[in-house]
Design a protein around this motif. Structure first.
Motif, PDB file in Angstrom:
ATOM      1  N   GLU A  13     -45.835  32.367  30.411  1.00 26.44           N
ATOM      2  CA  GLU A  13     -45.667  31.630  31.670  1.00 26.44           C
ATOM      3  C   GLU A  13     -45.004  32.501  32.734  1.00 26.44           C
ATOM      4  O   GLU A  13     -45.412  32.518  33.896  1.00 26.44           O
ATOM      5  CB  GLU A  13     -44.816  30.382  31.443  1.00 26.44           C
ATOM      6  N   GLN A  14     -43.966  33.213  32.336  1.00 25.00           N
ATOM      7  CA  GLN A  14     -43.227  34.041  33.294  1.00 25.00           C
ATOM      8  C   GLN A  14     -44.043  35.242  33.755  1.00 25.00           C
ATOM      9  O   GLN A  14     -44.026  35.606  34.937  1.00 25.00           O
ATOM     10  CB  GLN A  14     -41.898  34.494  32.673  1.00 25.00           C
ATOM     11  N   LEU A  15     -44.768  35.852  32.832  1.00 23.08           N
ATOM     12  CA  LEU A  15     -45.614  36.977  33.215  1.00 23.08           C
ATOM     13  C   LEU A  15     -46.683  36.535  34.215  1.00 23.08           C
ATOM     14  O   LEU A  15     -46.995  37.258  35.165  1.00 23.08           O
ATOM     15  CB  LEU A  15     -46.287  37.579  31.979  1.00 23.08           C
ATOM     16  N   ALA A  16     -47.242  35.353  34.020  1.00 22.99           N
ATOM     17  CA  ALA A  16     -48.253  34.836  34.937  1.00 22.99           C
ATOM     18  C   ALA A  16     -47.680  34.611  36.329  1.00 22.99           C
ATOM     19  O   ALA A  16     -48.412  34.657  37.326  1.00 22.99           O
ATOM     20  CB  ALA A  16     -48.839  33.537  34.390  1.00 22.99           C
ATOM     21  N   ALA A  17     -46.370  34.385  36.399  1.00 24.39           N
ATOM     22  CA  ALA A  17     -45.700  34.194  37.689  1.00 24.39           C
ATOM     23  C   ALA A  17     -45.257  35.511  38.310  1.00 24.39           C
ATOM     24  O   ALA A  17     -44.646  35.522  39.383  1.00 24.39           O
ATOM     25  CB  ALA A  17     -44.499  33.268  37.520  1.00 24.39           C
TER      26      ALA A  17
END
Length: 249
Positions: free
Chosen positions: A201-205
């Protein structure tokens, strides 16, 4: 004055019969033909659902499954203009009407969601990724991910278990990543730990691995050398599997 039903009334009679099987009369249409139309349309819908949800269909007793399809067909006013989208309405109807409880299948919503997500990712429109390069620092360089994906959370591990008894014993927090390979169009799915789901999730952000690891203690997660190494190893594997495309220039 013409006392015969107008076309709208006749259409409503016809569609009600198709959906419910309640007997009706349509001027100029033989009763046996009406039954034939209902049989053909209902089985088209039933075949569509069983093609979309083969695991669900196989997992649930036949009588329950048939009742689900008949109930949906009779009571739901479908709006999809494309047949392949009809199973989404079936899934939505099941959730809205608490079929997990009604049919005593606690993992039903999870199972339908998983199978629908595979269809959705396979059929989704092409999404162009951001520009990327092949090399970079796994910890400090923002990554470019395959934009054609879904990250799902479940109460039951429906992505790796089919038997009811075993599923019911494993209620918890389960995460699954589905993504579409850019060349073949094949949909892959990967079970993730809560940590790796959070990382994804964080990498996608646009957050870097370094920043994610620095934030981890605020979530009660102890960062160790092993955790960092396992995270990078996961990303290297996902690059081979065409979910991580590369590094931002």
């Amino acid at each position: 004055m013409n006392s015969s039903p107008d076309s709208r009334v006749l259409q409503q009679r016809f569609t009600t019969h198709l959906r419910t099987g309640v007997r009706t009369t349509i001027p100029g249409v033989a009763p046996d033909r009406l039954a034939h139309y209902r049989h053909a349309i209902f089985h088209m819908v039933k075949d569509t659902m069983e093609s979309a949800y083969p695991v669900t269909c196989a997992n649930i007793p036949r009588r329950k499954w048939d009742h689900m399809v008949k109930t949906f067909f009779a009571r739901h006013a479908c709006t999809a203009h494309q047949v392949w989208k009809l199973p989404l309405e079936f899934y939505t109807y099941a959730v809205e009407n608490s079929w997990d409880e009604v049919y005593d299948v606690p993992y039903l919503s999870d199972l339908l969601a998983f199978e629908w997500a595979e269809i959705e990712v396979f059929n989704m429109e092409d999404v162009a990724p951001a520009a990327f390069v092949a090399t970079g620092d796994w910890r400090e360089t923002p990554l470019v991910l395959n934009p054609e994906y879904r990250l799902l959370s479940f109460k039951y591990p429906v992505h790796q278990e089919a038997k009811r008894a075993r599923l019911l014993k494993q209620q918890g927090a389960w995460f699954v990543l589905l993504h579409r390979e850019p060349v073949t169009g094949h949909v892959q799915f990967t079970g993730l730990s809560p940590w790796l789901a959070f990382v994804t999730e964080q990498l996608a952000a646009g957050i870097t691995v370094k920043d994610i690891l620095e934030y981890a203690p605020q979530l009660g997660i102890t960062v160790t050398v092993e955790l960092e190494a396992d995270t990078v190893a996961f990303l290297e594997d996902m690059q081979r599997r065409q979910f991580v495309f590369g590094f931002r220039p």
